[in-house]
Write a protein that holds these residues in place. Structure first.
Motif, mmCIF file in Angstrom:
data_model
loop_
_atom_site.group_PDB
_atom_site.id
_atom_site.type_symbol
_atom_site.label_atom_id
_atom_site.label_comp_id
_atom_site.label_asym_id
_atom_site.label_seq_id
_atom_site.Cartn_x
_atom_site.Cartn_y
_atom_site.Cartn_z
ATOM 1 N N GLY B 129 0.856 -1.188 0.000
ATOM 2 C CA GLY B 129 0.000 0.000 0.000
ATOM 3 C C GLY B 129 0.886 1.229 0.000
ATOM 4 O O GLY B 129 1.952 1.246 0.621
ATOM 5 N N GLY B 130 0.463 2.265 -0.706
ATOM 6 C CA GLY B 130 1.281 3.466 -0.850
ATOM 7 C C GLY B 130 0.850 4.554 0.119
ATOM 8 O O GLY B 130 -0.331 4.908 0.161
ATOM 9 N N ALA B 131 1.783 5.077 0.881
ATOM 10 C CA ALA B 131 1.514 6.214 1.769
ATOM 11 C C ALA B 131 2.174 7.478 1.191
ATOM 12 O O ALA B 131 1.576 8.543 1.161
ATOM 13 C CB ALA B 131 2.038 5.926 3.162
ATOM 14 N N PHE B 132 3.425 7.329 0.754
ATOM 15 C CA PHE B 132 4.095 8.398 0.009
ATOM 16 C C PHE B 132 4.002 8.031 -1.471
ATOM 17 O O PHE B 132 4.521 7.006 -1.887
ATOM 18 C CB PHE B 132 5.563 8.522 0.432
ATOM 19 C CG PHE B 132 5.749 8.947 1.864
ATOM 20 C CD1 PHE B 132 5.627 10.284 2.233
ATOM 21 C CD2 PHE B 132 6.048 8.003 2.850
ATOM 22 C CE1 PHE B 132 5.810 10.674 3.557
ATOM 23 C CE2 PHE B 132 6.221 8.392 4.173
ATOM 24 C CZ PHE B 132 6.103 9.729 4.537
ATOM 25 N N GLY B 143 -0.783 11.091 -1.587
ATOM 26 C CA GLY B 143 -0.692 10.079 -0.527
ATOM 27 C C GLY B 143 -0.937 10.684 0.842
ATOM 28 O O GLY B 143 -0.840 11.889 1.041
ATOM 29 N N LEU B 144 -1.241 9.773 1.797
ATOM 30 C CA LEU B 144 -1.572 10.236 3.154
ATOM 31 C C LEU B 144 -0.330 10.455 4.018
ATOM 32 O O LEU B 144 -0.437 10.926 5.149
ATOM 33 C CB LEU B 144 -2.501 9.236 3.848
ATOM 34 C CG LEU B 144 -3.894 9.053 3.243
ATOM 35 C CD1 LEU B 144 -4.700 8.074 4.096
ATOM 36 C CD2 LEU B 144 -4.620 10.399 3.150
ATOM 37 N N GLY B 148 -0.845 7.483 6.548
ATOM 38 C CA GLY B 148 -1.002 6.254 5.778
ATOM 39 C C GLY B 148 -0.123 5.137 6.308
ATOM 40 O O GLY B 148 -0.529 3.968 6.365
ATOM 41 N N LEU B 149 1.090 5.469 6.718
ATOM 42 C CA LEU B 149 1.991 4.455 7.286
ATOM 43 C C LEU B 149 1.375 3.821 8.528
ATOM 44 O O LEU B 149 1.450 2.600 8.727
ATOM 45 C CB LEU B 149 3.328 5.081 7.659
ATOM 46 C CG LEU B 149 4.217 5.579 6.516
ATOM 47 C CD1 LEU B 149 5.476 6.237 7.096
ATOM 48 C CD2 LEU B 149 4.604 4.424 5.592
ATOM 49 N N GLU B 166 6.394 2.216 -0.144
ATOM 50 C CA GLU B 166 7.449 2.956 -0.817
ATOM 51 C C GLU B 166 8.049 4.039 0.068
ATOM 52 O O GLU B 166 7.330 4.724 0.802
ATOM 53 C CB GLU B 166 6.881 3.605 -2.086
ATOM 54 C CG GLU B 166 7.919 4.447 -2.825
ATOM 55 C CD GLU B 166 7.567 4.742 -4.262
ATOM 56 O OE1 GLU B 166 6.560 4.212 -4.769
ATOM 57 O OE2 GLU B 166 8.321 5.504 -4.901
ATOM 58 N N VAL B 167 9.370 4.189 -0.066
ATOM 59 C CA VAL B 167 10.050 5.318 0.561
ATOM 60 C C VAL B 167 10.639 6.164 -0.570
ATOM 61 O O VAL B 167 11.311 5.650 -1.461
ATOM 62 C CB VAL B 167 11.121 4.855 1.569
ATOM 63 C CG1 VAL B 167 12.153 3.954 0.926
ATOM 64 C CG2 VAL B 167 11.785 6.054 2.230
#
Lengths: 339, 339, 339, 339
Positions: B129-132, B143-144, B148-149, B166-167
């Motif tokens: 799942g993508g946060a960034f 992204g959140l 989100g993380l 992702e970072v």
């Protein structure tokens, strides 16, 4: 414009539609599916006919579809059920994975017979081999020509396999038809329109390779030349596209095969030999082709790849090929050997 | 230069080799395979050390290999046995096909939990799942972030699945490590060298996506940054390359996956969602990925793809995903569900 | 949405529009052209604001333009007159062709000074040189870092030329700004969004290289990150795209430069050194860049190319460069030396 | 193998070398440069002859060069001075920039004459126009065929311009030769080897377009088919290559033109119309082509581009063309109008 005849439309009703279309100056092409028949109308000036709806309303017509895709006869919009192309008893596009195998170039009677017997024993369906060879350099081996065709025909007769071979020129169509069962249009000739127009007029099945830089749309439009000419026996062959990546010879567009099967009712096979140019990855690529839904694979086999006159690095040995066949036949539950 | 220690070389013998290399001003990186250990030596100026052979001759050394490939630690020349990367108990690169699944972007607690529960029930191994989010346009949803993380970590805890996300930046590495189990380097960051150098210093496993126009060599050299930094837990991910073909979002280089597995000992997975951008062909592409020898697949799943904030057209529904999982698990005899 | 202020709108009237937009929860970005000022409004959720027309009708507003292009602030729809970017007195985008020249990498004080003096004498406008170097392999020379920046600043001071150099990471922005006059975003960082966001907040001019596989739209959207952040001093640089052709290092997209100048008001320069990677064709490519309408060229110069630590084959000697400068200055009537 | 005759070698001495080569079973091709003559020897099996050095030592031979490049007769290794190809008095490859102009397709006598008169008045050197048109879709306008050829010949006669037009098929070579002065091989036929072999046997000059995905090496090898067949009157034409960029129709490889001129002695022209497909950027691209060293440009002109039956968006109006001609003739000091 596509006229979809009602189920159960009679031959007389179909003929009536054709006659009316032709009477208005259009070309009419009839496609007979398993369930339904369609008639396409194209005007001499390339535009779809207008105002025919009332004329056709009286016939046993189910629907009239204006063209949405630039490729028309090749489109699944026109024909929902998949086309099965027969090559002397071998059915391409049905439930069974079709395997075409043989040497890149026919080099000699002995070389060809060794390969032909080996691939027959291993379960191949069709024998492939090049007699007329398109070569990037004028100084490379250009193929045995008609002598190669005769060797191919003899090897086909001995093994019982149908033969597919490339035709490079309008002038060679007749002689290639005389000695083979399926005519291959090579990747570099995918947009050789005079050749496509000529092959639209023959009854023999055609194997149309994708050009190395052809989009899927261009590939289907090349098939459209054949279909619009009247030859419905067309099989497509993905053989890798040209990209920036040089680790393998080309980039095999396998997801594109899944996509093209959504767009067209024609059978699609895959050539992992030309696509990769590297023996070691061909079995994996062939398995993946089966898994992605290809209707067949085309493989180069040579008794001594290191001595081949063309494309040795991408040829499997007869032993490699036999192992791969076991794998392919047992592997892919979707297309069984005896379906 | 690679120093291959003899089988059964002791920790003391390995340490001795390292000390001698470092004493000569080189950097020494130790790789421990299942059977054998290797030590790589690189000089501060980027050149391989010369004249060390005699120095090392006295240790328990089997062979010394000068560099042939530009990628070294990633090369199978260095390490014959395949690397297995563990992510909180999930082993990537072993006999079992690893499935990572989840939404493209984390959009809300509810959306994430629906997907996380569904993919867990269907048998996924890792939650993605993508946060960034890297977005081509500054005006698209980005992204959140940390929120989100936290949602991801909570969803991982509830379902028991490890989490990959992702970072995008050196500055975010710590916070992403705090809330996830595997760090993804996105395709557009494949040659973000400061980020790669930073991730070479962490212990967390890294998922390194191939850049859309990266050659296989460049991809392996990007992995080399991670390995040379000291992080051996690297998984590669093919996600389609950019070509002239526009029918699908990218061209999935599946034969390239077979080739990269010849070149490197690192595990390689495939992301058919980003590669194709088209829901209807994703199952076929995922099957082909398994058939070509990928160690896993990464799939986007969304409860309502048509309402997704990013990449909806390439997301499977939860139901689609469950069907595909059955197919993948039963399909591929090579990587069974319980290996 | 773009609010185009009437000619002669006062600062108060502009401020009023900004305040109203922000009062509705939007971000407002002001762009001041030579003749007219525009204000862009973007909602927090990435959508353009709706229903503002009545609110703004009372101000000194000429037109309100809904967004048609995905890039907005960069678009010529928003700003008809061309942007001129000043770099310490050098104006990029005006009638004069700007020439940036210097070594690929700063290697030593001596090497840099030889080149800096030579390019100054030959008429270059800006000194270029790499201190932080993105390198495909971790084993290649990575640049002198801050030491290189100091050498660049000293060479700039001695010769009187402004200095442009690459910044690879958010963490390096401050130190690079301290020692240089223009910040370069390298091709591989074109979609490093955290870096772009950071550079949107600085006042220094930015040179944004096109990614080797970036479309023109993506390139303009990367510029949009800078502009939307508030930095209007953006110069674009075409440096070749990745294609199947391997005869030269990349394919220089010169017709694309003509096209991008139709789409954006930002200046566009060309880097024939990286684009071709081959000294012998660089002069011809630089002339063609001037002829196609580029606002400048960037050229690599090295006193002894055969001994360069990076990219020697694409560096001109000091003598080659002087000859090319004569050619460029006399050649191109459109951008004269004293305009 | 290339035998370079000494300066001043007589016809008898040249014939002697040819006879000796042929006596050994090789094919010998004579190329007469401005200063020196060369004889190429190729064995029937595609390999260069061995052991001929002693045989030839007695003749008036300067050097014997073994083949290094895969293209041989096209290589500058063989011939240092540039080839100038004459087309009915127009010299392509000399100091003057050659301009070929006319409509994409011949549509009618009236349309053609308007254009032919306009381009003649504006200073074009050669009239271009398509009678046989390769079209991606079978439903598009396919050209007027022989009727179009006759119109072209008449327009050439009236205006005094030589005529160039495309030949798509071996069967059409004779009729196209009858009505035109230069035969064009279209991009899609660049590797139509039977057509190339046929054109190697004619005396008419050939314009060989680069295939949209052909490498420079493949392009030169296609030219090699013509040269090895005996036709030395070959002009190359760059018309854009296929890449991922879709903003313009193709990517014009102008730096590649500079490179190909290093590799071959043949003249090279550029077609900015097909390369860009966008009227507004054609003048800039044509100027850049002149600046990069092209020997000519080919431009599409139509009296009413918006009504063209093919490729209207890339046609210049007659007025646009006249303006561009002024620009080109005054612009490029290297190739003056009256050389």
């Amino acid at each position: 414009m596509i006229v979809v005849m009602a189920r159960g439309a009679s031959e007389d009703e179909i003929r009536l539609v054709v006659e009316r279309l032709e009477g208005c100056g259009f070309q009419a092409v009839v496609s007979r599916g398993a369930v339904q028949t369609t008639v396409e109308a194209v005007g001499a000036d390339g535009r779809a006919p207008a105002g025919l709806e009332s004329l056709l309303a009286s016939g046993n017509v189910e629907r009239i579809i204006p063209f949405a895709e630039p490729f028309k006869l090749a489109s699944r919009q026109v024909r929902q059920d998949r086309t099965v192309v027969g090559v002397k008893g071998v059915r391409i596009g049905g439930p069974r994975l079709t395997v075409m195998a043989g040497p890149c170039s026919v080099e000699s009677r002995e070389q060809l017979l060794i390969v032909a017997r080996a691939v027959t024993a291993a379960g191949a369906d069709i024998l492939r081999g090049g007699a007329f060879k398109p070569r990037t350099s004028p100084y490379d081996f250009q193929g045995l020509g008609v002598e190669g065709l005769k060797l191919l025909a003899a090897a086909g007769e001995e093994t019982g396999l149908p033969v597919v071979t490339e035709v490079m020129s309008v002038d060679d169509v007749e002689v290639v038809m005389e000695f083979s069962d399926m005519l291959q249009v090579g990747a570099r000739n995918m947009q050789n329109f005079p050749l496509l127009r000529r092959l639209g007029k023959v009854s023999a099945p055609v194997l149309l390779k994708r050009g190395p830089s052809a989009t899927i749309k261009e590939w289907l439009l090349a098939a459209e030349y054949l279909l619009a000419g009247g030859n419905a026996n067309v099989v497509l062959c993905e053989r890798g596209i040209r990209t920036f990546e040089t680790e393998l010879r080309n980039t095999l567009d396998l997801a594109g095969v899944a996509r093209v099967k959504e767009l067209t009712h024609l059978p699609v096979i895959v050539d992992p030999s030309h696509a990769t140019g590297r023996r070691s990855v061909i079995p994996a690529a062939a398995r993946a082709a089966a898994a992605v839904g290809a209707d067949g694979v085309m493989l180069e086999v040579h008794p001594e790849p290191e001595r081949a006159l063309s494309d040795g690095p991408q040829a499997l040995t007869c032993e490699d090929f036999a192992l791969l066949m076991q794998d392919l036949r047992s592997y892919w539950s979707g297309k069984s050997t005896d379906a």
